[in-house]
Scaffold this active site. Structure first.
Site, short mmCIF file in Angstrom:
data_model
loop_
_atom_site.label_atom_id
_atom_site.label_comp_id
_atom_site.label_asym_id
_atom_site.label_seq_id
_atom_site.Cartn_x
_atom_site.Cartn_y
_atom_site.Cartn_z
N CYS A 1 5.75 -3.95 0.96
CA CYS A 1 5.58 -4.63 2.24
C CYS A 1 5.39 -6.11 1.66
CB CYS A 1 4.06 -4.48 2.60
SG CYS A 1 3.66 -5.14 4.06
N CYS B 1 2.65 -8.23 3.70
CA CYS B 1 1.39 -8.22 3.01
C CYS B 1 1.30 -8.79 1.75
CB CYS B 1 1.00 -6.44 2.98
SG CYS B 1 1.67 -5.20 4.08
N ASP B 2 1.94 -8.55 0.83
CA ASP B 2 1.86 -8.78 -0.39
C ASP B 2 2.93 -10.19 -0.91
OD1 ASP B 2 0.27 -6.76 -0.82
OD2 ASP B 2 1.81 -5.41 -1.49
#
Ligand code: NAP
Length: 315
Positions: free
Chosen positions: A144, A147-148
């Site tokens: 992701c 997300c990261d």
């Protein structure tokens, strides 16, 4: 923007329609079913909105030239909630077909009956299944980018895949990282042209074509990616701090295996009204066998299924 997820105490023993999953397909179905006068429960294991919550910007949902994924998810939930949809945050373990009854059993042991069930569990990122992937996940390997990605500010990263997700991720990461290498198994990208054009003209994005990942290595964290050339078989390596794997999706249909018909990849087979082989059990959104998996087609699946159910099973 994240909205209140509803109260467990309000949950009844029976609903006209239960959706398993709470992404755009389920929320679309909820809006159409509640407007047809049906009681609806949306059961979602994490956060309503599904993959929208993992997407930074959406720029292809009609009426919203640019909107954050989480905001669109919140608005969709608020819309369904304002019409009287109930929400439960629980994982569904099984669906039970008992004569006329359509029942869900949740992880916390609840059994809730419905007249109609809609499976809207979506799909999760596919794994490469190569050595080092499991061990180094969350230690440099991620599925992701939104997300990261921030953990790799000014670092060198790679993206595996050549589809819309991979190229979207590469473009997103290019804003954060020092360099982005797209590793793709062919020499042509699958992504839509507009994304390809943006990626090819981005100075930070490089391409490793005709390459597959042989393995990942690193002791405490990811250090290098070993690549195999798909034409010559030659091995090479690249040193990167992070790798984002974006090679497609696996449908979340294990919990209905043997109950409804799926194709060889696990996508649920439906007719044009989203009906599965079991009467009053529908499948909508990314979990369904279909050709276009987009927010707009997920919402459309939900609208078609809810309308069909209301017209055929509640008159
Ligand atoms: P996808 O379209 O299935 O693309 C997967 C990519 O990964 C392909 O390039 C494929 O290579 C490659 N691949 C698959 N298995 C691999 C393996 N084992 N090793 C190496 N490479 C592998 O998946 P997606 O990009 O996640 O998109 C899924 C759906 O969501 C699509 O319908 C897409 O249009 C949609 N989507 C849309 C947007 C948007 O902004 N409009 C954003 C994200 C996703 P090949 O090309 O060689 O098959």
């Amino acid at each position: 923007m994240i909205f209140d997820t509803g109260h467990r105490s309000e949950i009844r023993d029976y609903y006209d329609v239960i959706t398993v999953g709470g992404g755009p397909a389920a929320l679309g179905a909820a809006v159409y079913a509640t407007r047809a006068g049906l009681s609806v429960l949306v059961v979602e294991k994490t956060l309503e909105g599904g993959q929208l919550n993992l997407t930074t910007y959406i720029d292809n949902y009609l009426g919203f030239p640019s909107i954050e994924g989480q905001e669109l998810a919140g608005r969709m939930k608020e819309h369904a909630q304002s019409l009287g949809t109930h929400f439960l945050n629980e994982q569904v373990k099984h669906i039970i077909i008992n004569g006329d009854e359509r029942i869900i059993e949740t992880e916390d042991g609840r059994m809730i009956k419905s007249h109609v069930l809609m499976i809207a569990t979506g799909a999760d990122p596919k794994k490469l299944n190569v050595p080092g992937e499991k061990e180094l996940t969350a230690k440099g390997i991620s599925y992701c980018a939104t997300c990261d990605g921030y953990f790799f500010k000014d670092k060198d990263v790679a993206v595996v895949g050549g589809g819309d997700t991979a190229i979207n991720d590469a473009l997103y990461l290019a804003k954060i990282a020092r360099s982005v290498t797209v590793i793709h198994r062919r020499d042509k990208l699958r992504a839509v042209k507009i994304l390809q054009d943006r990626a090819f003209s981005n100075q930070k994005i490089k391409f490793a074509f005709n390459k597959v990942v042989e393995s990942f290595s690193g002791t405490k964290k990811l250090e290098e990616v070993i690549l195999r050339d798909t034409k010559t078989g030659e091995l090479s390596n690249i040193k990167v701090d992070g790798v984002f794997i974006a090679i497609g999706l696996v449908p979340n249909s294990d919990f209905v295996k043997g109950v409804v018909n799926t194709d060889e990849s696990g996508y649920i087979i439906t007719d044009e009204f989203m009906q599965t082989n079991i009467p009053r059990v529908y499948a909508i959104g990314d979990v369904r066998k279909k050709s276009v998996r987009q927010i707009i087609t997920a919402v459309s699946d939900g609208a078609i299924a809810a309308t069909h159910a209301a017209e055929n099973y509640f008159t």
